[in-house]
Design an enzyme around this catalytic site. Structure first.
Site, PDB file in Angstrom:
ATOM      1  N   LYS A  10      -0.897  -6.579  -9.544  1.00  0.00           N
ATOM      2  CA  LYS A  10      -1.931  -6.626  -8.597  1.00  0.00           C
ATOM      3  C   LYS A  10      -1.607  -5.576  -7.389  1.00  0.00           C
ATOM      4  O   LYS A  10      -0.852  -5.897  -6.590  1.00  0.00           O
ATOM      5  CB  LYS A  10      -1.860  -8.069  -7.852  1.00  0.00           C
ATOM      6  CG  LYS A  10      -3.160  -8.658  -7.190  1.00  0.00           C
ATOM      7  CD  LYS A  10      -3.608  -7.762  -6.027  1.00  0.00           C
ATOM      8  CE  LYS A  10      -3.003  -8.164  -4.961  1.00  0.00           C
ATOM      9  NZ  LYS A  10      -3.292  -6.986  -3.913  1.00  0.00           N
ATOM     10  N   GLU A  68      -5.092  -3.817  -2.243  1.00  0.00           N
ATOM     11  CA  GLU A  68      -6.392  -3.242  -2.151  1.00  0.00           C
ATOM     12  C   GLU A  68      -6.897  -2.195  -1.397  1.00  0.00           C
ATOM     13  O   GLU A  68      -8.048  -1.604  -1.305  1.00  0.00           O
ATOM     14  CB  GLU A  68      -7.297  -4.458  -1.850  1.00  0.00           C
ATOM     15  CG  GLU A  68      -6.935  -5.067  -0.173  1.00  0.00           C
ATOM     16  CD  GLU A  68      -5.961  -6.030  -0.289  1.00  0.00           C
ATOM     17  OE1 GLU A  68      -4.902  -5.520  -0.934  1.00  0.00           O
ATOM     18  OE2 GLU A  68      -5.829  -6.876   0.820  1.00  0.00           O
ATOM     19  N   CYS A  96       9.538   1.558   3.571  1.00  0.00           N
ATOM     20  CA  CYS A  96      10.449   0.629   4.006  1.00  0.00           C
ATOM     21  C   CYS A  96      11.834   1.213   4.312  1.00  0.00           C
ATOM     22  O   CYS A  96      12.542   0.393   4.824  1.00  0.00           O
ATOM     23  CB  CYS A  96      10.411  -0.639   2.841  1.00  0.00           C
ATOM     24  SG  CYS A  96      11.180   0.053   1.200  1.00  0.00           S
ATOM     25  N   PHE A 108       0.849  -1.174   0.126  1.00  0.00           N
ATOM     26  CA  PHE A 108       0.136  -0.155   0.167  1.00  0.00           C
ATOM     27  C   PHE A 108       0.956   1.308   0.207  1.00  0.00           C
ATOM     28  O   PHE A 108       0.380   2.191  -0.301  1.00  0.00           O
ATOM     29  CB  PHE A 108      -0.897  -0.250   1.193  1.00  0.00           C
ATOM     30  CG  PHE A 108      -0.257   0.509   2.498  1.00  0.00           C
ATOM     31  CD1 PHE A 108      -0.118   1.888   2.673  1.00  0.00           C
ATOM     32  CD2 PHE A 108       0.221  -0.608   3.389  1.00  0.00           C
ATOM     33  CE1 PHE A 108       0.471   2.226   4.010  1.00  0.00           C
ATOM     34  CE2 PHE A 108       0.748   0.143   4.726  1.00  0.00           C
ATOM     35  CZ  PHE A 108       0.952   1.293   4.789  1.00  0.00           C
ATOM     36  N   GLU A 114       8.815  -3.713  13.262  1.00  0.00           N
ATOM     37  CA  GLU A 114       8.430  -2.682  12.423  1.00  0.00           C
ATOM     38  C   GLU A 114       7.147  -1.963  12.610  1.00  0.00           C
ATOM     39  O   GLU A 114       6.219  -2.510  12.358  1.00  0.00           O
ATOM     40  CB  GLU A 114       8.541  -3.321  11.246  1.00  0.00           C
ATOM     41  CG  GLU A 114       8.385  -2.286   9.902  1.00  0.00           C
ATOM     42  CD  GLU A 114       7.960  -2.849   8.626  1.00  0.00           C
ATOM     43  OE1 GLU A 114       7.384  -3.966   8.262  1.00  0.00           O
ATOM     44  OE2 GLU A 114       8.610  -2.035   7.746  1.00  0.00           O
ATOM     45  N   SER A 170       5.078  -6.891   3.480  1.00  0.00           N
ATOM     46  CA  SER A 170       5.750  -6.996   4.810  1.00  0.00           C
ATOM     47  C   SER A 170       6.387  -8.632   4.766  1.00  0.00           C
ATOM     48  O   SER A 170       6.195  -9.160   3.966  1.00  0.00           O
ATOM     49  CB  SER A 170       4.450  -7.210   5.934  1.00  0.00           C
ATOM     50  OG  SER A 170       3.656  -8.299   5.356  1.00  0.00           O
TER      51      SER A 170
END
Ligand code: NAD
Length: 529
Positions: free
Chosen positions: A218, A221, A328, A194, A429, A271
């Site tokens: 892809k 969402e 990240c 995301f 994280e 992740s």
């Protein structure tokens, strides 16, 4: 206030259109909201469907999931969750398109990308605004993301040179020549996170398709809006049907891609637990995989950097709080060495207090919301857990409220001192605007602590000493090292991935690694009798 270290330092591209929000006129100028409408209207972006074989559709019977504007907590779109049947339709279309696309000369394939690049530039600010509305990051950050996306297209335009093989006369024996030719493999897919709705797919897409493969994206969402607009531009660029496909969805969609025998390789970013799962399942199905995972990045400040704090601190803030810490490459732990602690902590906290929180489309805002209500709650729990283990919140961003956006998922900059290695906060994280701080005695101790982490995405050092910088660069096990740079973001022509638990695979995204990932080397040994 925040130095957006991730963003392009070059001036805006001269071919880009004027910025609708960058001019005076106050926050939100130029957008729907400027006309007094509430951002996050559920009809704003409608239903986000798929682009398969050159056509748009919402798959029959697909479950529709609400997509929220994180600044308002209002649904502004719905995304179709694709089933295995829909994935199969996309992989078959991509497979059917492969032979003709492979035979398209590389320079002609590049021409499609020239056109695509021009369309991305022409619609640059519009897409940046969509990113901000869908994700929450500031408009400046969204523009930086778009710049990095476009640069990957620019690099892939050099495909005739990048894809060349090599040969050697008499390489096998006298009168027997040998060649290594790069050849595409077929259908590839990217499964995306995301936090960079537009940029991450571009670590893969241009290279996969320029090398002659066909491709499926892809998106996450949680943020499907910008990629739909980008695929409209792909359509306008004239790519043949089936060469580039967009399939929205969640876990079921991902599993179908991982299991589909047509798919030759998977590029994943997300992740670490999911990265590992993707790596294992796709590899078990015989696919090549590159799976980039999570991070816990450390910023080290040496005492000799204290006189430079006026320059280092905005950089540290950019790394830690830019994009609300949802990168990240975000700086998550600040390690001060020896007597650098007090000055560094004081300067970081003082500057952090000035960070302006609000809706990312307001050009005066430095820090937008986090992605979801559950992310906000998780971050709050991480802070509370840190506190329970003895960390001291010097600045606490929980319970911030933004006027006009009281329902948004906002977390203010948070600084916790005394985060010791055994605490969960030192290992987890957080993926929010939370900076843990700790003091160590020596540079070697900092390096040892960094290397003890299961993650290895990035690490930075602030110092005036070349020798210390070299010691750090040489010994730290991380894929991206910053020397007086908080966000060690490589450019499109360099490879990008972490090490240890931050990456599963061999070949990285971007640059020459991407060319290797998306091609095979076929060796030809040639003798004429
Ligand atoms: P995520 O792992 O939750 O989701 C990533 C993708 O995987 C999404 O498309 C999602 O639909 C899919 N997915 C999620 N759970 C799944 C499951 N159980 N099975 C199959 N598919 C699943 O990650 P996120 O929250 O979207 O992104 C944030 C994470 O991504 C952070 O950990 C961040 O560090 C990481 N990230 C890493 C890099 C990098 O280069 N290493 C870059 C960006 C983000």
């Amino acid at each position: 206030m925040i130095e957006q270290a991730f963003n392009a330092k070059r001036p805006a591209n001269p071919t880009a259109g004027p910025s609708p929000v960058g001019e005076p006129g106050g926050p939100l100028a130029g957008g729907r909201e400027a006309q007094g409408e509430v951002p996050g209207d559920s009809t704003e972006f409608g239903v986000i469907g798929n682009y398969v074989n050159g056509e748009w559709s919402v798959p029959k019977g697909a479950q529709l999931t609400d997509v929220f504007n994180p600044a308002t907590n209002r649904p502004h779109a719905q995304v179709a969750m694709s089933t295995a049947e829909e994935v199969s339709r996309a992989t078959q279309a991509a497979q059917a398109a492969f032979p003709a696309w492979r035979q398209t000369p590389p320079i002609d394939r590049a021409h499609y990308f020239f056109k695509f690049r021009e369309l991305l530039e022409a619609n640059f600010d519009e897409i940046a605004r969509l990113i901000t509305q869908d994700h929450g990051k500031t408009i400046e950050d969204a523009r930086g993301e778009m710049r990095r996306a476009v640069e990957n297209v620019e690099v892939a335009c050099g495909i005739p040179s990048l894809m060349m093989g090599y040969g050697l006369e008499d390489g096998a024996a006298r009168n027997i020549d040998e060649w290594a030719i790069r050849t595409p493999l077929g259908v590839f897919a990217a499964i995306c996170p995301f936090n960079f709705p537009a940029m991450v797919p571009f670590w893969f897409l241009p290279y996969a398709v320029a090398t002659g493969n066909t491709f499926i994206v892809k998106p996450s969402e949680q943020v499907p809006v910008a990629m739909r607009r980008i695929f409209e531009l792909i359509q306008d660029s004239g790519f043949p049907p089936g060469v580039l496909n967009l399939v929205n969805g969640g876990r079921e969609t991902v599993d179908a891609l991982l299991d589909d025998p047509i798919v030759q390789g998977i590029s994943f970013v997300g992740s670490s637990p999911v990265a590992k799962y993707i790596y294992q399942r796709a590899a078990a199905n015989g696919k090549r995989v590159q799976a980039q995972g999570g991070a816990k990045n450390v910023l080290v400040v040496l005492p000799d950097a204290v006189p430079l704090l006026d320059k280092a601190v905005p950089n540290i803030l950019g790394a830690s709080f830019g994009a609300a810490g949802q990168r990240c490459l975000a700086g998550s732990m600040l390690m001060t060495v020896e007597n650098a602690h007090k000055d560094t902590l004081d300067a970081v906290v003082e500057a952090s207090r000035k960070i302006r929180i609000g809706y990312g489309l307001d050009p005066n805002v430095d820090l937008g919301p986090v992605i979801s209500a559950s992310a906000r709650d998780r971050i709050g729990n991480n802070i509370a857990e840190g506190q329970a283990h003895g960390a001291r919140p010097v600045l606490d961003g929980r319970n911030v409220s933004v006027e006009g956006f009281e329902e948004g998922y906002f977390v203010g900059p948070t600084v916790l001192d005394g985060v010791e290695p055994a605490m969960p906060l030192a290992q987890t994280e957080v993926f929010g605007p939370v900076l843990g701080v700790t003091n160590v005695k020596t540079l070697q101790e900092a390096i040892d602590r960094i290397n003890a982490s299961p993650y290895g995405n990035a690490a930075s050092i602030y110092t005036a000493s070349g020798a210390a910088a070299r010691q750090f660069r040489y010994h730290v096990v991380a894929g991206n090292i910053g020397i007086n740079v908080g966000v060690a973001a490589p450019m499109a022509y360099f490879p990008f991935a972490g090490m240890k638990g931050s990456f599963f695979g061999t070949l990285h995204g971007q640059g020459r690694d991407a060319i290797d990932f998306f091609t095979d080397r076929k060796v030809v040994v040639e003798r004429w009798l």
